[in-house]
Design an enzyme around this catalytic site. Structure first.
Site, mmCIF file in Angstrom:
data_model
loop_
_atom_site.group_PDB
_atom_site.id
_atom_site.type_symbol
_atom_site.label_atom_id
_atom_site.label_comp_id
_atom_site.label_asym_id
_atom_site.label_seq_id
_atom_site.Cartn_x
_atom_site.Cartn_y
_atom_site.Cartn_z
ATOM 1 N N GLU A 1 0.469 -1.204 0.070
ATOM 2 C CA GLU A 1 0.015 0.297 0.272
ATOM 3 C C GLU A 1 1.170 1.142 0.124
ATOM 4 O O GLU A 1 1.434 1.426 1.257
ATOM 5 C CB GLU A 1 -1.061 0.159 1.336
ATOM 6 C CG GLU A 1 -1.581 -0.946 0.923
ATOM 7 C CD GLU A 1 -2.341 -1.391 0.565
ATOM 8 O OE1 GLU A 1 -3.175 0.551 0.040
ATOM 9 O OE2 GLU A 1 -3.819 -2.047 0.101
ATOM 10 N N CYS B 1 -1.794 9.786 3.098
ATOM 11 C CA CYS B 1 -1.693 8.787 1.340
ATOM 12 C C CYS B 1 -3.217 8.816 0.358
ATOM 13 O O CYS B 1 -3.016 9.307 -0.918
ATOM 14 C CB CYS B 1 -2.120 7.600 1.692
ATOM 15 S SG CYS B 1 -2.868 6.575 2.424
HETATM 16 P P1 NAD Z 1 8.661 4.651 4.247
HETATM 17 O O1 NAD Z 1 8.375 3.246 2.912
HETATM 18 O O2 NAD Z 1 10.589 5.094 4.579
HETATM 19 O O3 NAD Z 1 8.983 3.943 5.586
HETATM 20 C C1 NAD Z 1 7.653 2.700 6.372
HETATM 21 C C2 NAD Z 1 7.748 1.616 7.072
HETATM 22 O O4 NAD Z 1 9.027 0.888 6.445
HETATM 23 C C3 NAD Z 1 8.807 1.663 8.478
HETATM 24 O O5 NAD Z 1 8.695 1.203 8.932
HETATM 25 C C4 NAD Z 1 10.127 2.068 7.816
HETATM 26 O O6 NAD Z 1 10.870 1.881 8.441
HETATM 27 C C5 NAD Z 1 9.998 0.614 6.867
HETATM 28 N N1 NAD Z 1 11.321 0.390 5.643
HETATM 29 C C6 NAD Z 1 12.097 0.786 5.315
HETATM 30 N N2 NAD Z 1 13.417 0.792 4.519
HETATM 31 C C7 NAD Z 1 12.873 -0.615 4.365
HETATM 32 C C8 NAD Z 1 13.084 -2.178 4.053
HETATM 33 N N3 NAD Z 1 14.810 -1.545 3.128
HETATM 34 N N4 NAD Z 1 13.037 -3.179 4.322
HETATM 35 C C9 NAD Z 1 11.500 -3.299 5.331
HETATM 36 N N5 NAD Z 1 11.214 -2.159 5.729
HETATM 37 C C10 NAD Z 1 11.861 -0.251 5.496
HETATM 38 O O7 NAD Z 1 7.125 4.940 3.768
HETATM 39 P P2 NAD Z 1 6.994 6.162 5.819
HETATM 40 O O8 NAD Z 1 7.587 7.625 4.867
HETATM 41 O O9 NAD Z 1 6.861 6.055 6.884
HETATM 42 O O10 NAD Z 1 5.597 6.418 5.059
HETATM 43 C C11 NAD Z 1 5.144 7.730 3.912
HETATM 44 C C12 NAD Z 1 4.656 6.810 2.542
HETATM 45 O O11 NAD Z 1 3.534 5.553 3.385
HETATM 46 C C13 NAD Z 1 4.213 7.664 1.675
HETATM 47 O O12 NAD Z 1 4.661 7.591 0.544
HETATM 48 C C14 NAD Z 1 2.598 7.605 2.028
HETATM 49 O O13 NAD Z 1 1.825 8.317 0.937
HETATM 50 C C15 NAD Z 1 2.470 6.187 2.229
HETATM 51 N N6 NAD Z 1 1.957 5.649 2.763
HETATM 52 C C16 NAD Z 1 0.288 4.825 1.810
HETATM 53 C C17 NAD Z 1 -0.917 4.193 3.386
HETATM 54 C C18 NAD Z 1 -1.483 3.690 1.922
HETATM 55 O O14 NAD Z 1 -2.355 2.664 3.053
HETATM 56 N N7 NAD Z 1 -1.157 3.471 0.428
HETATM 57 C C19 NAD Z 1 -1.144 4.925 3.886
HETATM 58 C C20 NAD Z 1 0.160 5.337 4.609
HETATM 59 C C21 NAD Z 1 1.449 6.157 3.671
#
Ligand code: NAD
Length: 491
Positions: free
Chosen positions: A256, A289
């Site tokens: 997502e 998001c």
């Molecule tokens: P991010 O991708 O930086 O991090 C999300 C999670 O992934 C965190 O827990 C992070 O520690 C983890 N992560 C990062 N690198 C990883 C790896 N290599 N392996 C495993 N886990 C890893 O995102 P963010 O900045 O925390 O959140 C913002 C983003 O999330 C925005 O793009 C937003 O649109 C999206 N988002 C989407 C939805 C949806 O339902 N579509 C909902 C909320 C947020």
């Protein structure tokens, strides 16, 4: 060994992992700061390979007994889990408001009730998952939803409690054991979730939390071949990394991701309602998001719409999210503030015009003014990329066809909003390439309905049976109705 509990405004919260029913301290830790005033909230455990190993082993050990229960046997555990969240509702609200900057009013009235429902609704709905037979002339097909195994759940900082429970609910209810990797910029309510699960008597190992950074702890978890599923919400670059790591083991992922969703205002829209909804896009400082962040407005009503929306935006109360009256809070992290400011600076340097905002907000270092940019081209960076801050864009169109082309003219396809006479707006909405779209409304989410994006906004659907289909192995047990006689000509 366990660490001392953190005291966050009188709320005791553990900075440790929760593995096999116990708190486990980490030798390595990282600093956690509040986005409101950059106050140091404490040091949180950084999951090391041994914690990942212990969590996977604990979840594997717990799987046979948990998956061996019927959904009806699991339901009381999950109902108690939700009730424990309810008992500590005020702590969940104040904690997430402090470490993620989510509005206290939204936590109280939206997020916490929904987090509880995310658990109880799926626990109830799992009762309907029992063997769905398909009867044909020659056979009875018993279609089973068997739990997949150990599930890794990775969530982002903008809605940690809501998104963690949205995944935990169906994963646990359908008999999987789970490891949650909370977001490192807002991990506290996920830690409190472990306390709630413990108090509810969830068997050890059924639900584990391993704190830590994505690059270190998260990466190790999602790369492990022993896990059965990865359920991820976050950004596109992280999703690509996870899909490759899990793909190497052929582990299915639900992704997502981000959005750049259109907010279409047709010529026959109720301008005042569209403008009032438009101002909502600044909620959570635009770190949502599913927000409609690209306004596409019919040229004939653009001036009226801009004037109406400006009126709503000027009245927004910006400040401390822990105050009930606040409507726009902080941006999560100094790095994110700079990212947001950089987008605006580059857009203005490239010829965009500010309708309002465009600078940091005096309330605090992590506050940015609600901003609207116009005079943009479709291929401008700010039209094409997710900002994830209080920054919106406005473009005009002259026909439905043009609006649809512009709406579909990015790599994203998460959500959308379309305001206009209902039949007209519905017809336009149906042509927008997106996972969901709201007609004359915004943010209506039902647990039974599918949620997810297309294009770069994700793979898979969550909600209702779609969640169960992801978290389960679907198996067809075929029982012939007549004695089966082996034959090489048989099909
Ligand atoms: P991010 O991708 O930086 O991090 C999300 C999670 O992934 C965190 O827990 C992070 O520690 C983890 N992560 C990062 N690198 C990883 C790896 N290599 N392996 C495993 N886990 C890893 O995102 P963010 O900045 O925390 O959140 C913002 C983003 O999330 C925005 O793009 C937003 O649109 C999206 N988002 C989407 C939805 C949806 O339902 N579509 C909902 C909320 C947020």
């Amino acid at each position: 060994m366990t660490s001392a509990l953190l005291d966050i405004a009188g709320i005791a919260v553990s900075p440790d992992h929760y593995i096999d029913g116990h708190r486990v301290a980490s030798g390595e830790t990282f600093e956690l700061h509040s986005p409101i005033d950059q106050q140091l909230l404490g040091r949180i455990g950084e999951g090391q390979p041994e914690h990942v190993e212990a969590a996977i082993k604990a979840a594997q050990k717990a799987f046979p007994a948990w998956s061996g229960m019927t959904a009806a046997q699991r339901k009381p555990y999950l109902d108690r889990f939700a009730a424990e969240i309810g008992k500590r509702a005020d702590d969940f609200c104040r904690l997430e408001s402090t470490d993620a900057g989510v509005l206290l009013s939204r936590m109280r009235h939206g997020v916490v009730p929904r987090a509880m429902l995310n658990i109880t609704w799926f626990a109830e709905h799992a009762l309907t998952l029992q063997d769905h037979p398909i009867e044909t002339e020659q056979a009875r097909h018993i279609v089973r939803h068997d739990p997949a195994g150990v599930v890794v759940i990775v969530t982002p900082w903008n809605a940690p409690l809501m998104l963690s429970t949205w995944k935990l609910g169906p994963a646990l209810a359908s008999g999987n054991t789970c490891i949650l990797k909370p977001p490192e910029w807002a991990p506290l309510t996920c830690s409190l979730l472990a306390d709630a699960a413990h108090a509810a008597g969830l068997p050890p190992g059924v639900f584990n939390v391993v704190q830590g950074s994505g690059a270190n702890t998260g990466a190790k978890l999602v790369s492990d071949p022993r896990i059965a599923r990865v359920s991820f919400t976050g950004s596109v670059p992280t999703a690509k990394w996870i899909a490759q790591a899990a793909g190497a083991n052929l582990v299915p992922c639900s992704l997502e991701l981000g959005g750049k969703s259109p907010f279409i205002v047709l010529e026959d829209a109720d301008i005042d309602s569209a403008a009032a909804t438009g101002a909502l896009m600044y909620r959570n400082a635009g770190q949502v998001c599913l927000a409609g962040t690209r306004f596409l407005v019919h040229a004939k009503v653009a001036d009226a719409f801009v004037a109406a929306m400006r009126g709503y935006v000027e009245k927004l109360s910006i400040g401390d999210p822990r105050e009930e009256s606040t409507e726009v809070g902080p941006i999560i992290h100094p790095r994110q503030v700079e990212r947001v400011a950089g987008f605006v600076e580059r857009a203005v340097a490239g010829g965009a015009r500010l309708l309002w905002g465009g600078a940091k907000h005096p309330f605090g270092a992590q506050y940015y003014q609600p901003t609207m940019l116009t005079d943009l081209k479709q291929d401008d960076e700010i039209v094409q990329n997710e900002v994830f801050g209080p920054v919106l864009t406005l473009q005009t169109f002259d026909s439905d066809e043009q609006a649809i082309t512009m709406a579909n003219g990015t790599d994203y396809g998460l959500g959308g909003v379309c305001y206009g006479e209902t039949a007209h707006a519905t017809a336009v909405a149906e042509q927008v390439q997106t996972g969901f779209i709201w007609v004359n409304s915004f943010g209506i989410r039902d647990l039974a309905a599918p949620f997810g994006g297309i294009k770069r906004s994700g793979i898979g659907r969550e909600g209702g049976n779609w969640s169960f289909e992801f978290f389960c192995n679907i198996k067809d047990v075929v029982v012939p109705k007549k004695p089966f006689k082996a034959s090489f000509s048989h099909r």
